[in-house]
Scaffold this active site. Structure first.
Site, PDB file in Angstrom:
ATOM      1  N   GLY A 272       0.822  -1.217   0.000  1.00 50.60           N
ATOM      2  CA  GLY A 272       0.000   0.000   0.000  1.00 50.60           C
ATOM      3  C   GLY A 272       0.852   1.261   0.000  1.00 50.60           C
ATOM      4  O   GLY A 272       0.641   2.176  -0.813  1.00 50.60           O
TER       5      GLY A 272
ATOM      6  N   ASP B 141       4.777 -10.068   6.188  1.00 50.01           N
ATOM      7  CA  ASP B 141       4.064 -11.071   5.383  1.00 50.01           C
ATOM      8  C   ASP B 141       4.939 -11.676   4.284  1.00 50.01           C
ATOM      9  O   ASP B 141       4.616 -12.733   3.755  1.00 50.01           O
ATOM     10  CB  ASP B 141       2.820 -10.443   4.728  1.00 50.01           C
ATOM     11  CG  ASP B 141       1.869  -9.842   5.744  1.00 50.01           C
ATOM     12  OD1 ASP B 141       1.937 -10.234   6.930  1.00 50.01           O
ATOM     13  OD2 ASP B 141       1.059  -8.971   5.366  1.00 50.01           O
TER      14      ASP B 141
ATOM     15  N   ARG C  18      -3.270 -32.669  23.961  1.00 48.61           N
ATOM     16  CA  ARG C  18      -4.223 -31.811  23.248  1.00 48.61           C
ATOM     17  C   ARG C  18      -3.825 -31.549  21.796  1.00 48.61           C
ATOM     18  O   ARG C  18      -2.668 -31.729  21.417  1.00 48.61           O
ATOM     19  CB  ARG C  18      -4.311 -30.449  23.936  1.00 48.61           C
ATOM     20  CG  ARG C  18      -5.152 -30.449  25.175  1.00 48.61           C
ATOM     21  CD  ARG C  18      -5.059 -29.114  25.868  1.00 48.61           C
ATOM     22  NE  ARG C  18      -5.967 -29.066  27.007  1.00 48.61           N
ATOM     23  CZ  ARG C  18      -5.849 -28.236  28.033  1.00 48.61           C
ATOM     24  NH1 ARG C  18      -4.847 -27.385  28.078  1.00 48.61           N
ATOM     25  NH2 ARG C  18      -6.720 -28.262  29.005  1.00 48.61           N
TER      26      ARG C  18
ATOM     27  N   GLY D  74      -0.229 -12.799   8.061  1.00 54.23           N
ATOM     28  CA  GLY D  74       0.262 -13.022   6.703  1.00 54.23           C
ATOM     29  C   GLY D  74      -0.684 -12.589   5.609  1.00 54.23           C
ATOM     30  O   GLY D  74      -0.371 -12.725   4.430  1.00 54.23           O
TER      31      GLY D  74
ATOM     32  N   GLU E  73      -3.918 -16.708   8.873  1.00 57.73           N
ATOM     33  CA  GLU E  73      -5.184 -15.963   9.020  1.00 57.73           C
ATOM     34  C   GLU E  73      -5.994 -15.922   7.713  1.00 57.73           C
ATOM     35  O   GLU E  73      -7.211 -15.792   7.743  1.00 57.73           O
ATOM     36  CB  GLU E  73      -4.926 -14.552   9.528  1.00 57.73           C
ATOM     37  CG  GLU E  73      -4.064 -13.701   8.586  1.00 57.73           C
ATOM     38  CD  GLU E  73      -3.762 -12.314   9.127  1.00 57.73           C
ATOM     39  OE1 GLU E  73      -4.208 -11.962  10.228  1.00 57.73           O
ATOM     40  OE2 GLU E  73      -3.051 -11.566   8.416  1.00 57.73           O
TER      41      GLU E  73
ATOM     42  N   GLN F 208       3.680 -11.112  16.785  1.00 60.61           N
ATOM     43  CA  GLN F 208       4.545 -11.385  15.627  1.00 60.61           C
ATOM     44  C   GLN F 208       5.158 -10.123  15.043  1.00 60.61           C
ATOM     45  O   GLN F 208       6.102 -10.179  14.255  1.00 60.61           O
ATOM     46  CB  GLN F 208       3.736 -12.091  14.527  1.00 60.61           C
ATOM     47  CG  GLN F 208       3.211 -13.447  14.934  1.00 60.61           C
ATOM     48  CD  GLN F 208       2.013 -13.867  14.093  1.00 60.61           C
ATOM     49  OE1 GLN F 208       2.169 -14.553  13.100  1.00 60.61           O
ATOM     50  NE2 GLN F 208       0.821 -13.471  14.488  1.00 60.61           N
ATOM     51  N   ARG F 209       4.598  -8.976  15.369  1.00 61.44           N
ATOM     52  CA  ARG F 209       5.097  -7.723  14.789  1.00 61.44           C
ATOM     53  C   ARG F 209       6.001  -6.951  15.747  1.00 61.44           C
ATOM     54  O   ARG F 209       6.629  -5.968  15.339  1.00 61.44           O
ATOM     55  CB  ARG F 209       3.904  -6.839  14.403  1.00 61.44           C
ATOM     56  CG  ARG F 209       3.120  -7.286  13.189  1.00 61.44           C
ATOM     57  CD  ARG F 209       3.070  -6.208  12.137  1.00 61.44           C
ATOM     58  NE  ARG F 209       2.517  -4.976  12.617  1.00 61.44           N
ATOM     59  CZ  ARG F 209       1.277  -4.540  12.391  1.00 61.44           C
ATOM     60  NH1 ARG F 209       0.457  -5.279  11.675  1.00 61.44           N
ATOM     61  NH2 ARG F 209       0.872  -3.396  12.848  1.00 61.44           N
TER      62      ARG F 209
HETATM   63  O1  F6P Z   1       0.562  -6.748   6.736  1.00 62.62           O
HETATM   64  C1  F6P Z   1       1.075  -6.987   8.012  1.00 62.62           C
HETATM   65  C2  F6P Z   1      -0.009  -7.424   8.964  1.00 62.62           C
HETATM   66  O2  F6P Z   1       0.590  -7.699  10.207  1.00 62.62           O
HETATM   67  C3  F6P Z   1      -0.841  -8.605   8.485  1.00 62.62           C
HETATM   68  O3  F6P Z   1      -0.168  -9.826   8.606  1.00 62.62           O
HETATM   69  C4  F6P Z   1      -2.068  -8.449   9.334  1.00 62.62           C
HETATM   70  O4  F6P Z   1      -3.211  -9.019   8.743  1.00 62.62           O
HETATM   71  C5  F6P Z   1      -2.221  -6.958   9.417  1.00 62.62           C
HETATM   72  O5  F6P Z   1      -0.957  -6.395   9.153  1.00 62.62           O
HETATM   73  C6  F6P Z   1      -2.738  -6.453  10.740  1.00 62.62           C
HETATM   74  O6  F6P Z   1      -2.861  -5.090  10.663  1.00 62.62           O
HETATM   75  P1  F6P Z   1      -3.296  -4.164  11.886  1.00 62.62           P
HETATM   76  O7  F6P Z   1      -2.076  -3.942  12.732  1.00 62.62           O
HETATM   77  O8  F6P Z   1      -3.774  -2.916  11.254  1.00 62.62           O
HETATM   78  O9  F6P Z   1      -4.359  -4.913  12.638  1.00 62.62           O
END
Ligand code: F6P
Length: 360
Positions: free
Chosen positions: A119, A142, A177, A185, A237, A286-287
């Site tokens: 984007g 991603d 379990r 992603g 996801e 993850q971020r």
């Molecule tokens: O594009 C990176 C990402 O972390 C995706 O994997 C995820 O769907 C999205 O951004 C989540 O975005 P936000 O932080 O706006 O919820």
């Protein structure tokens, strides 16, 4: 004499390694005797009167291990060029571009480094076409950007998934379990595939390989019969059942937000897999956090190359990683084309070779 001056901003979702790019760019620009202006909160910092900070090696000292971005970021606002479920292109308003142009001119910015995903790079391309000298640095956990073999942030996200699987494995085994772990992603399964492989997952569900609930349950039952004490299922996801749809919802602001597939998988296999099923959604874990060494090095190299592109007047181009070398490609070649996992590719074959099931 006035020193040459360039700008830098981070845009879209954050990811580990952004600060390594900023630091790399600042250090190499300073070596050339240039000044570097950091715009705050993504493109929004370009709006009058301009929100920015002058960067130098002292201001960027010690930021390498920090997750996130010292400049702030947003995936909303006036410069959004991608909207909706499949990222339809939107056009940034002309008056917004003119306002940014005036701010950049007022600050004597010769070239603007834009660190972002699909984007943000689409916005970078629109600014370039409007005559604003931009260069792009590809960023996303991603790893789905075309025209680059890899983006920084991905390796750190994969490391997070692998660590989570290691932790969840011991508790799942203790309780006999099935654990369903949902990872990020968007439409690409790279994080699920690499994270699942590294963390020893038994079943991986990808957007690129639609699954069947019965097939997943069958794989779990077979593992039960084989004496396996737990089953680890990683679900991207964006994964969906055959003839089904992606789990997502629109937010009040019109954003398309993915999530919820792990609950669906659990609810559908619970009655037919003879085991207790639990869910863990890793989400923004993850971020966040420190970038891996690979992402620190990749980010540094990308930042340095962005400055080299400005020095060479190579605007409208984006840093690209190919065959272990950092190079560049026109931004137009990279945007609007997602790089997805090939169901017949080597990585999926590797996973199948170690008995990972894809529920297909
Ligand atoms: O594009 C990176 C990402 O972390 C995706 O994997 C995820 O769907 C999205 O951004 C989540 O975005 P936000 O932080 O706006 O919820």
């Amino acid at each position: 004499m006035e020193r040459r001056r360039i700008g830098i901003l981070t845009s879209g979702g954050d990811c580990p390694g952004l600060n390594a790019v900023i630091r790399g760019a600042v250090r190499s620009a300073q070596k050339l005797g240039w000044e570097i202006v950091g715009f705050k909160d993504g493109f929004e910092g370009l709006l009058p009167p301009g929100r920015f900070v002058m960067l130098d090696r002292h201001k960027t000292a010690g930021i390498m291990p920090l997750g996130g971005t010292i400049l702030g970021t947003t995936n909303k606002g006036h410069f959004v060029a991608k909207v909706g479920a499949h990222g339809e292109t939107a056009v940034v308003a002309e008056e917004v571009i003119e306002q940014a142009r005036a701010v950049l001119k007022g600050l004597r910015i010769e070239g603007l480094i834009i660190i972002g995903g699909d984007g943000s790079l689409t916005t970078a391309q629109q600014l370039f076409e409007a005559g604003i000298p931009t260069v792009g640095v590809p960023k996303t956990i991603d790893n789905d950007l075309a025209a680059t073999a890899m983006t920084f942030g991905f390796d750190s996200a994969v490391a997070c998934v692998a660590d989570a699987l290691d932790r969840l494995h011991t508790t799942a085994t203790s309780h006999r379990r099935v654990m369903v772990i949902e990872v990020m992603g968007r439409h690409a399964g790279w994080i699920a595939l690499y994270g699942g492989l590294a963390g020893g997952a038994d079943i991986i569900l990808l957007p690129e390989i639609p699954f069947e609930y019965e097939k997943i349950a069958e794989a779990v039952r077979k593992r039960n019969e084989d004496g396996c004490l737990s089953t680890m299922i990683v679900v991207a996801e964006g994964a969906k059942p055959k003839d089904g749809v992606i789990s997502a919802h629109a937010t009040a602001s019109g954003e398309y937000r993915m999530g919820g597939i792990a609950d669906l998988v659990a609810a559908n296999i619970q009655p037919i897999c003879d085991r207790e099923v639990r869910v863990c959604v890793l989400g923004h874990l993850q971020r966040g956090g420190a970038p891996t060494t690979l992402d620190r090095i990749l980010g540094t190299r990308f930042g340095i190359h962005a400055v080299e592109m400005i020095a060479a007047g190579k605007y409208g181009h984006m840093v690209s990683y190919q065959n272990y070398l950092v190079t560049d490609v026109p931004i137009s070649e990279a945007v609007n084309r997602l790089r997805l996992v090939s169901p017949e590719g080597q990585m999926v074959k590797t996973a199948r070779a170690v008995d990972i099931d894809f529920g297909d």
